[in-house]
Design an enzyme around this catalytic site. Structure first.
Site: not given
Length: 1001
Positions: A329, A438, A445
């Site tokens: 991240h 995901h 997102y």
């Protein structure tokens, strides 16, 4: 865990050879204000006698963390040699690893004992030996924050130039886009370096740099107060120089994954570090201010501060080849760095730091990924969001030489491939417009992805480096799809994933940049359709020069989208009329039912169990105004869902760390393949699913559910509802609406206006009933069902904080009793209606001649509805090889959804196999030895990257029909005097539409 920071004294149990010279030094430090200075010879060593307290990993443990070794090393000069770390029992070495010294500055190593080291670690290890490099006669190193053993999530260790052997598996896992920096650097370059730069390429470099400059730089007024504040912030970083040595507070990512949870806050305080995001944001602040002012003395001070910030960052190990232990991240924390150094590129060249900085940009943006073999490229929204502009900036900052052409050419190919519709559940965009992260459609997102990728598409548009037309079409479709499942800005709550706040909203800027990128074929400089969407969506209180340009070209704001759309990679149906939106969503064995973390969406288990949400109220329309309100929300009662109604505490997710592919998260899969939707002529549509709850919670709970959409009529059917829960009742929720005013009425038939609060009603209906909620939605409920209505203050739990919440709600549901068998329901919603209309609808439904629709079948095999106004019959065919023998269809050999509209001597047909068909059969590891399904991480499934397996629906129709016009996806397989067999080729659960015309036998 014991940390050796060497901040004050040499540890009592540390020994060394006679040629080594050890001292505590303030010349370099990473934590505290000192480190251990080691002057060594080629045969030197350090030996620390201390229990390592290593514990072998236990399979089935609650946590997947692995015991790891951590150390920081400062090196004055790069060496083509290694330090060797050996751990064992006295003189016996059990395991070891090497640490490359090919750097200057601080570097770290996070090394898992069992996975990353040579040898076999032993629980009784009590000795660490550090052996000096062998190829140099003397040298000096500094050591700080040495941890003999600390538990670290096995996904996070990141290999780099110092420890290239660490976590090799990461390059094939979900975090690869963050962690594979070294792998990207090692890729073979796809293109050779050209001999020369063409004039067209040179022009493109200038245009792209100018556009990037305009994108980044917004001139500002810098007052003396601002200048003094920047100097104060800089001073707080403690950066100072002594000759060629620069020191200051450490700069870190915010995660501190190498600290045990119980001791994390104390150790963070001791570190006194600066978070990387704050540091790089400050660099951008300095750069923007520098570019905005004229005062030479201020400019000189700002330039000195910027160079000091850059040098300190580099010295701290934020440099080419370093992964800082982990970079998961990472992109979210480094975005401002790329912009800051791009703005200061001329000054960095004069200061002889441009090449070093370009190397750092290239490394941390993972720019080497542009050389990935084309067939291995996968788009990623994280990268689009956080590092895509950094990749481009790292290339544009290069000297105008042939190497730059090679890199930008590779960038163009890589980005084009990344944007193409992806196979399976790969990121980022799908044929139906879904935006993936995901391994599911994920608007929260997607927003960041669009904010990152659309400016880049614009930056390179109109040049030799523009993306391919098919890639342009793909990202354009995904962006335009977002305005369909959002109304006007907020998206459906069923698409909230782990953030069911009801506040998730699209951003308008991507529509502007997509419009400015021109049409996919490159023939028009402005995409008028996207520009029209931008003009509708833009916030009119905000000044927009681009909007004025579009209006001057004669482009007008689009009308609110009207029609029906299918997004089966999201198991989503979208129906719109006027300004309102209705969405229906499900899940399957491919698409998870919920995403829950230890502190997010704790109660959202049922969020996609056939959720039917109406967004029709507010100015602009919002989830809140349309009935959704977090505080007090009963997490059992998502509209349209069929659930076992449990006390709120029993709905709390039991979030686990299932395997090394995932963190602490819950993403439960069904074992059913039938879930999705279908549209006909872009006007009408349907949704259906086989609901089977995961056995982690209620594995006996099943239902067959369908929703049919015709104009403002939404027909909801359920059958074969069953479970074995004898404690709690099973229900299908019609609505749950927040009451801003307790007096908001509900109408029950024309005679009853319910103003009371609180209010409760339950009745087995002997006759049909209609309801009208206070949000202008009417509900027709046929007789024979148990209807409950409530107006009350509800007590619930916060989805993330788990705190108590409450709110006032009006709710209606159909009860199926305890442990139902073959339960069913039927109701119809009229969206944005009034009392007269819903009453008239109810009366018409009592007449066979006047009924707007009729249910032809509702059982385990099929739900079939005929809408008379549209002369359309819609079929949810749940089972293969079943004799349908209803309407036009005789039978089908495949579970399918089919809609047929009759038009004179023609049938307009739309059909889909909703099974994404990413794998066949069952996966044995989803079942235990007793045959019970177990929880698995979706990231651990090989099929998430698989292509959809093509299938064929053999559809037998009454009558003799011929295919009208050309249709690649349908063909006549057989004809008889009174029947026709149509073969419909299906893939990716995409609807197929075609027309049949009556023929002569």
């Amino acid at each position: 865990m014991k940390i050796f920071s060497f901040d004050h004294d040499i540890p009592q149990h540390l020994g060394w050879d006679e040629d080594s010279d050890l001292s505590i030094s303030d010349r370099h430090y990473k934590y505290g204000s000192h480190s251990l200075q080691w002057k060594y010879h080629s045969h030197s060593y350090l030996r620390l006698t201390e229990r390592v307290e290593y514990r072998p990993f236990q399979e089935g443990a609650t946590s997947q963390e692995r015991d790891s070794f951590v150390v920081w090393i400062y090196n004055n000069e790069p060496l083509a040699d290694v330090l060797t770390f050996q751990l064992g029992r006295q003189e016996e070495v059990d395991c070891e690893f090497e640490f490359h010294l090919n750097f200057r500055g601080w570097r770290t190593a996070w090394v898992a004992y069992e996975r990353d080291m040579r040898g076999v670690p032993h629980p009784e290890m009590d000795t660490l030996t550090i052996r000096a490099p062998k190829t140099v006669s003397t040298g000096t190193l500094y050591i700080n924050q040495l941890m003999l053993n600390t538990p670290i999530d096995p996904r996070f260790h990141t290999r780099d130039k110092q420890v290239p052997f660490v976590n090799l598996e990461a390059d094939q896992k979900a975090n690869a886009h963050w962690l594979s920096l070294l792998a990207f650097e090692e890729l073979e370059r796809r293109h050779r370096i050209p001999d020369v730069i063409s004039s067209e390429q040179q022009w493109a470099h200038g245009v792209m740099s100018q556009r990037l400059e305009e994108l980044i730089f917004q001139a500002r007024i810098v007052a003396e107060e601002d200048f003094l504040q920047m100097k104060g912030t800089f001073s707080s970083y403690g950066i100072s120089r002594r000759g060629d040595v620069i020191t200051g507070r450490p700069i870190e990512l915010p995660f501190f994954d190498h600290y045990p949870q119980a001791d994390k806050e104390r150790l963070k305080a001791l570190a006194n570090s600066i978070q990387l995001a704050a540091y790089t944001d400050f660099m951008l602040d300095i750069a923007t201010s520098y570019r905005s002012i004229e005062d030479p003395s201020w400019k000189d001070d700002l330039q000195v501060m910027f160079i000091d910030l850059l040098d300190h960052l580099h010295d701290q190990g934020w440099a080419y080849g370093s992964s800082q232990g982990t970079v998961h991240h990472f992109g979210y924390n480094f975005r401002s760095f790329y912009q800051a150094v791009f703005l200061m590129r001329d000054e960095l060249e004069l200061a002889e730091r441009l090449q070093r900085t370009q190397n750092t940009m290239y490394w941390y943006s993972g720019a080497g990924r542009i050389h990935t073999p084309l067939n291995e490229i996968e788009g990623n929204i994280d990268i689009f969001n956080t590092t895509l502009q950094g990749i481009l900036a790292s290339l544009l900052i290069m000297p105008d030489a042939p190497l730059k052409v090679r890199e930008l050419t590779a960038f163009r190919e890589w980005l084009s491939q990344s944007l193409l519709p992806a196979h399976g559940l790969r990121s980022a965009y799908k044929l139906d417009g879904s935006a993936y992260h995901h391994v599911n459609h994920y608007p929260a997102y997607a927003i960041g992805g669009f904010l990152g990728v659309t400016p880049v598409v614009y930056l390179i548009s109109g040049t030799v480096y523009r993306i391919d037309g098919l890639a342009h079409k793909s990202v354009r479709k995904a962006l335009l799809a977002m305005r369909l499942y959002c109304n006007k800005y907020e998206w459906l709550v069923s698409l909230s994933s782990r953030h069911p706040t009801g506040k998730g909203a699209l951003e308008v800027e991507p529509f502007k940049y997509m419009a400015l990128s021109g049409t996919p074929d490159g023939l028009q400089l402005v995409d008028q359709e996207v520009a029209a969407a931008y003009l509708r969506l833009r916030h009119h209180e905000e000044k927009s020069e681009v909007a004025e340009q579009f209006l001057a070209k004669g482009i007008t704001p689009e009308e609110d989208p009207n029609g029906h759309w299918t997004m089966n990679f999201a198991a989503l149906a979208i129906h719109r009329r006027g300004s309102w939106l209705v969405g229906a969503r499900g899940h399957s064995r491919y698409l998870w039912a919920n995403e829950s973390y230890v502190s997010a969406n704790l109660y959202g288990r049922y969020i996609s169990h056939g959720h039917v949400q109406i967004m029709s109220q507010g100015e602009p329309i919002t989830n809140e105004a349309s009935g959704y309100h977090h505080d007090g929300w009963d997490w059992n009662r998502w509209p349209g869902t069929t659930t076992v109604h449990k006390p709120i505490p029993e709905l709390r997710s039991d979030v686990r760390n299932v395997d090394t592919f995932s963190g602490f998260e819950e993403m439960l899969l069904s074992d059913e393949t039938y879930a999705g939707g279908l549209n006909l002529e872009g006007r009408s549509g349907m949704f259906a699913m086989k609901l089977h709850e995961h056995p982690k919670y209620e594995g006996s709970h099943r239902a067959r559910k369908s929703v049919f959409f015709f104009d403002n009529r939404v027909i909801c059917l359920g059958s074969d509802i069953e479970n074995s829960n004898t404690v709690y009742a099973t229900e299908t929720t019609l609505f749950q609406n927040h009451l801003a005013d307790q007096g908001n009425p509900i109408w029950v038939n024309d005679q009853t206006q319910i103003d009371e609060f609180p209010y409760a009603y339950e009745q087995v209906l002997e006759e049909p009933v209609w309801l009208l909620d206070h949000l202008e939605n009417g509900y027709y409920i046929p007789a024979g069902q148990t209807l409950s209505i409530s107006k009350d203050t509800q007590h619930s739990k916060h989805q993330a904080a788990d705190a108590d919440t409450q709110g006032d709600f009006a709710t209606a549901w159909l009860g199926h009793g305890d442990a139902p068998k073959q339960g069913s329901y039927e109701y119809t919603i009229l969206v944005k209606t009034d009392r007269d209309s819903i009453e008239a609808f109810s009366q018409h439904m009592q007449s066979l001649e006047a009924a707007p629709y009729c249910v032809l079948q509702k059982d385990r095999n099929a739900h079939i509805v005929k809408d008379h106004a549209n002369q359309t019959t819609a079929y949810a065919l749940f089972e293969a090889h079943s004799s349908v023998d209803t309407g036009w269809i005789v039978e089908t050999d495949t579970p399918a959804m089919i809609m047929i509209r009759e038009a004179n001597d023609e049938l307009i047909i739309s059909a889909v196999d909703p099974d994404l068909r990413l794998y066949e059969g069952i996966e044995s590891d989803q079942y235990d030895a007793e045959g019970n399904r177990v929880e698995v991480s979706v990231y651990s499934r090989d099929w998430i990257h698989a292509e959809s397996i093509p299938s064929t629906i053999q559809l037998t129709l009454r009558g003799h029909w011929l295919l009208k016009g050309d249709c690649e996806s349908a063909r006549i397989a057989a004809n008889g005097d009174d029947y026709t067999v149509v073969a419909i080729e299906c893939e990716n659960a995409m609807p197929r539409e075609f027309v049949l015309q009556k023929g002569q036998p």
